[in-house]
Design an enzyme around this catalytic site. Sequence first.
Site, PDB file in Angstrom:
ATOM      1  N   HIS A   1     -18.639   2.880   0.034  1.00 38.31           N
ATOM      2  CA  HIS A   1     -17.448   2.193  -0.462  1.00 38.31           C
ATOM      3  C   HIS A   1     -17.704   0.695  -0.489  1.00 38.31           C
ATOM      4  O   HIS A   1     -18.195   0.122   0.478  1.00 38.31           O
ATOM      5  CB  HIS A   1     -16.239   2.471   0.433  1.00 38.31           C
ATOM      6  CG  HIS A   1     -15.019   1.709   0.000  1.00 38.31           C
ATOM      7  ND1 HIS A   1     -14.199   2.122  -1.030  1.00 38.31           N
ATOM      8  CD2 HIS A   1     -14.512   0.526   0.422  1.00 38.31           C
ATOM      9  CE1 HIS A   1     -13.232   1.239  -1.205  1.00 38.31           C
ATOM     10  NE2 HIS A   1     -13.404   0.261  -0.341  1.00 38.31           N
TER      11      HIS A   1
ATOM     12  N   ARG B   1       3.095  -3.020   0.199  1.00 34.11           N
ATOM     13  CA  ARG B   1       2.402  -4.192   0.763  1.00 34.11           C
ATOM     14  C   ARG B   1       2.227  -5.265  -0.298  1.00 34.11           C
ATOM     15  O   ARG B   1       2.334  -6.464  -0.016  1.00 34.11           O
ATOM     16  CB  ARG B   1       1.037  -3.769   1.316  1.00 34.11           C
ATOM     17  CG  ARG B   1       1.113  -3.001   2.634  1.00 34.11           C
ATOM     18  CD  ARG B   1      -0.205  -2.327   2.958  1.00 34.11           C
ATOM     19  NE  ARG B   1      -1.301  -3.267   2.961  1.00 34.11           N
ATOM     20  CZ  ARG B   1      -2.566  -2.952   2.683  1.00 34.11           C
ATOM     21  NH1 ARG B   1      -2.885  -1.710   2.351  1.00 34.11           N
ATOM     22  NH2 ARG B   1      -3.509  -3.878   2.724  1.00 34.11           N
TER      23      ARG B   1
ATOM     24  N   SER C   1      -6.204   1.831   4.895  1.00 36.92           N
ATOM     25  CA  SER C   1      -6.106   2.164   3.472  1.00 36.92           C
ATOM     26  C   SER C   1      -7.463   2.617   2.935  1.00 36.92           C
ATOM     27  O   SER C   1      -7.581   3.657   2.279  1.00 36.92           O
ATOM     28  CB  SER C   1      -5.603   0.950   2.683  1.00 36.92           C
ATOM     29  OG  SER C   1      -5.610   1.207   1.294  1.00 36.92           O
TER      30      SER C   1
ATOM     31  N   ASP D   1      -0.895   6.421   1.192  1.00 40.38           N
ATOM     32  CA  ASP D   1      -1.554   5.123   0.997  1.00 40.38           C
ATOM     33  C   ASP D   1      -1.105   4.480  -0.315  1.00 40.38           C
ATOM     34  O   ASP D   1      -0.885   3.269  -0.379  1.00 40.38           O
ATOM     35  CB  ASP D   1      -3.070   5.288   1.014  1.00 40.38           C
ATOM     36  CG  ASP D   1      -3.780   3.984   0.694  1.00 40.38           C
ATOM     37  OD1 ASP D   1      -3.615   3.028   1.468  1.00 40.38           O
ATOM     38  OD2 ASP D   1      -4.463   3.904  -0.339  1.00 40.38           O
TER      39      ASP D   1
ATOM     40  N   LYS E   1      -8.936   7.049   2.451  1.00 36.41           N
ATOM     41  CA  LYS E   1      -9.472   7.629   1.210  1.00 36.41           C
ATOM     42  C   LYS E   1     -10.895   8.156   1.411  1.00 36.41           C
ATOM     43  O   LYS E   1     -11.275   9.193   0.872  1.00 36.41           O
ATOM     44  CB  LYS E   1      -9.424   6.588   0.088  1.00 36.41           C
ATOM     45  CG  LYS E   1      -8.001   6.241  -0.357  1.00 36.41           C
ATOM     46  CD  LYS E   1      -7.981   5.394  -1.592  1.00 36.41           C
ATOM     47  CE  LYS E   1      -8.291   3.938  -1.340  1.00 36.41           C
ATOM     48  NZ  LYS E   1      -7.191   3.206  -0.682  1.00 36.41           N
TER      49      LYS E   1
END
Length: 434
Positions: free
Chosen positions: A82, A168, A183, A161, A187
């Site tokens: 990621h 947010r 968050s 999320d 995922k």
Amino acid sequence: MHILDIIRKKRDGGTLTKDEIEYFVRGCTDGSIPDYQLSALLMAIYLNGMTHEETAELTLAMAHSGDMADLSAIHGVTVDKHSTGGVGDKTSMVIVPVCAACGVKIAKMSGRGLGHTGGTADKLESIPGMRIDLSPEEFTAQINKIGCAMIGQTGELCPADKKLYALRDVTGTVESVPLIASSIMSKKIASGAERILLDVKTGSGAFMKTTEDAIMLAEEMVEIAKLSGRRAAALITDMDRPLGHAVGNTLEVLEVLETLHGRGPEDLTEECLELAANMIWLGEQAESLEHARKKAKTALETGKAFEKFCEMAEAQGADVRYLREPERFALSPVRKDVCAPRSGYVVHINAEQVGMASVRLGAGREKADDMLDYGAGIVLKKTVGDAVQKGEVIAELYGASAEKCRDAESVLHGAFRYGDEKTEECSLVLARVE
């Protein structure tokens, strides 16, 4: 249990229990807790923080709020990667085939771009015929057969999320390490991989503007992985300038192909090899990180990584002639040169502004439902440290119209800063967290 009690507890600096966090996430998912109370709790978390244990429980609760990918049918250790997002960050398309060529099982789920950062899913879809919507069965079968697959997020991953992120964004609570970490990691955990490499960007083109903040976020995410029974490592990488020369979907695919042939920009190649080495190490296909680096370099230099990319793309429906004959790709019809306003040296390129210039051209989205122009984008002809003469071309723009190119040019000029002395080059990989 009542949400008002949970809000008060966190407002006063208390530590939430697993049951309280699960109640909050469940109420967020099913709509039983109104937005104004969710927002109040988010602000209390923003102001008072969370312990590692609280953040891990929040991550797991969000991960289990929707579908959970089951990769148990894949033979071997599965690895995912990621990136926290950047400009010109096309590393996934290089490192996935490099790692697969070295025997690592890569189950890569990628997102779409929004704002100044591009998305790997969009870049993949700029390859004619490429499918990123594989079914779970197709995903698993392909990884078992050829070692890798790259898809968009499937099913309903982490609906909690999605809801909390939207809140947010409009309540001034985005800049919270526990909320950012949960968050991202929710995922990744829902995506199913056993090992996770985190590429945490820092600098003008990144969300975390300082190295210290990036390290803090990386440490939080690695700790969440440990508490969740996963193994993770994180690299802090520089995003104070765009990565490579190309910004835009097709343009970035073309640069990936050059890199897979060993002709890519030095900064992109260097960063890809280090990221790949860490994934090879996490995937238990090397005796040490140094051994992993040698394996990654060999996969790139021998052409095995390029062949693996073609194999993966063809398995996902792509017309591989475009990869073997890249001149087939079409770019947007209007091309415009951007020239230096003075002589000297390029001392800084603001990555965020370059990203916004690419959005003006149509290569990115300002809203989630915006249509992309795959052939639009920017090729930087000069980078930090390069000497320039007044009137020399510093970038090429590609867009659907002269008006789009003019709009992008005005933004891009603001991204370049010039000086009379050459600046020192900084390292691309600034730190490692495990």
